[in-house]
Scaffold this active site. Sequence first.
Site: not given
Ligand code: FAD
Length: 394
Positions: A129, A158-159, A272, A348, A352, A375, A378-379
Amino acid sequence: MCAFALSAEHEDFRRVVRDFAAKEIAPHVARWDRDCHFPVDVVHHMGELGLMGLTAPEEYGGSGGDFTSLCVAIEEIGRIDQSLGVTLEAAVGLGINPILSFGSEEQKQTWLPGLVTGRHLAGFGLTEPGAGSDAAATRTRADLVDGEWVINGAKQFITNSGSAITSLVTVTARTGTRADGKPEISAIIVPAGTPGFVAEPAYDKLGWHISDTHPLTFTDCRVPEANLLGERGQGYAQFLAVLDDGRVAIAALAVGLIQACLDECLKYAGERQTMGGPIGRKQGVAFQIADLEVMLQGARLLTYRAAAVRDAMGTPGGPGVAEFKQAASVAKLYATESAVTATRIATQVFGGYGFMEEYPVARYYRDAKVLEIGEGTSEVQRMLIARGVGLPVE
Ligand SMILES: Cc1cc2nc3c(=O)[nH]c(=O)nc-3n(C[C@H](O)[C@H](O)[C@H](O)COP(=O)(O)OP(=O)(O)OC[C@H]3O[C@@H](n4cnc5c(N)ncnc54)[C@H](O)[C@@H]3O)c2cc1C
């Protein structure tokens, strides 16, 4: 010839996986997606086809193949369904890979045969969290008490962690404090069914409806000391290596999605009709589809180049690791952002109808977004790439 063109064997293998996906997944995918149904029998069949065991040595039931083959399989499954594509990606990259790369011989013998045959799945619990991009902020603790790790904490998103066939989750946890005052993070194998380990109800997700994703809680969860994966304190380095491979695999998943967008748009643009002809004759539509082709070629080249660098490297962290890390982040960033754009274009082009679930592009649009998040966002990729070119970015 291009240095990272796929071999004839890879293309033959692609046809096998494509045929499997067309027969076993495509006819059912819309219903499974609507019902959020995780098709255990298809996972078993992917295992029987050898997809989970592609990169594992024969002694553990795998075929000892290359990483490129795994990317081909993920691309082809992902072309039909992103959820099952990520199920395969996580099964190998997050389930099998950590044990294969860092596990003891006993751990490999115990867990890998079930995982490589697709009878079982494993998850990798890193995210919490309060710790995602900042994975070092892990709060989950594991204390060594009377020869057992006592784990307390929570993981999220966690997947493959709570399916009927999940046999274990590898989790990162604080196991102490290092000499420099930073937390010591280790990875520990927690078998499914261990008292105190609970996979909470599955998430209600925007996309990837068919994949299995849960929050996990650990309350005085005890596992044997021997469940430590690799060396104590190496958990952070281990997951960084695991994520490098995972980024290329996610890029392959994105390539499959861009290909699916192109396939659907080409069909629809020919059928279409507006204003006296097929929409594919209008430059406004045709040029968008031309952009899909450019994104597809670019994403595919970057992805398979990164896979070729990985194959040349051999074991994780081998020679060429810096080049691989950069190639993995570049491929992940470009392929996933292109996939999100491609699904917007495809929706697009369908007008519709693209907003209606009876056409697959609506599902593609929902499934794409998470590719830019999982994983490493993008940031985070941009941060790593900037560091890779020498910038002292934080
Ligand atoms: C469907 C799904 C499956 C997943 N499966 C797994 C899994 O199997 N195991 C596992 O461990 N995790 C898993 N994840 C977790 C995933 O890897 C994380 O959600 C991801 O790494 C981002 O972490 P966060 O959600 O805590 O976002 P945060 O780290 O809180 O980021 C929030 C925003 O802030 C930006 N940000 C954060 N730090 C910085 C920085 N230093 N510089 C610039 N921007 C920043 C981020 O890019 C993002 O836009 C899964 C996520 C999803 C949605």
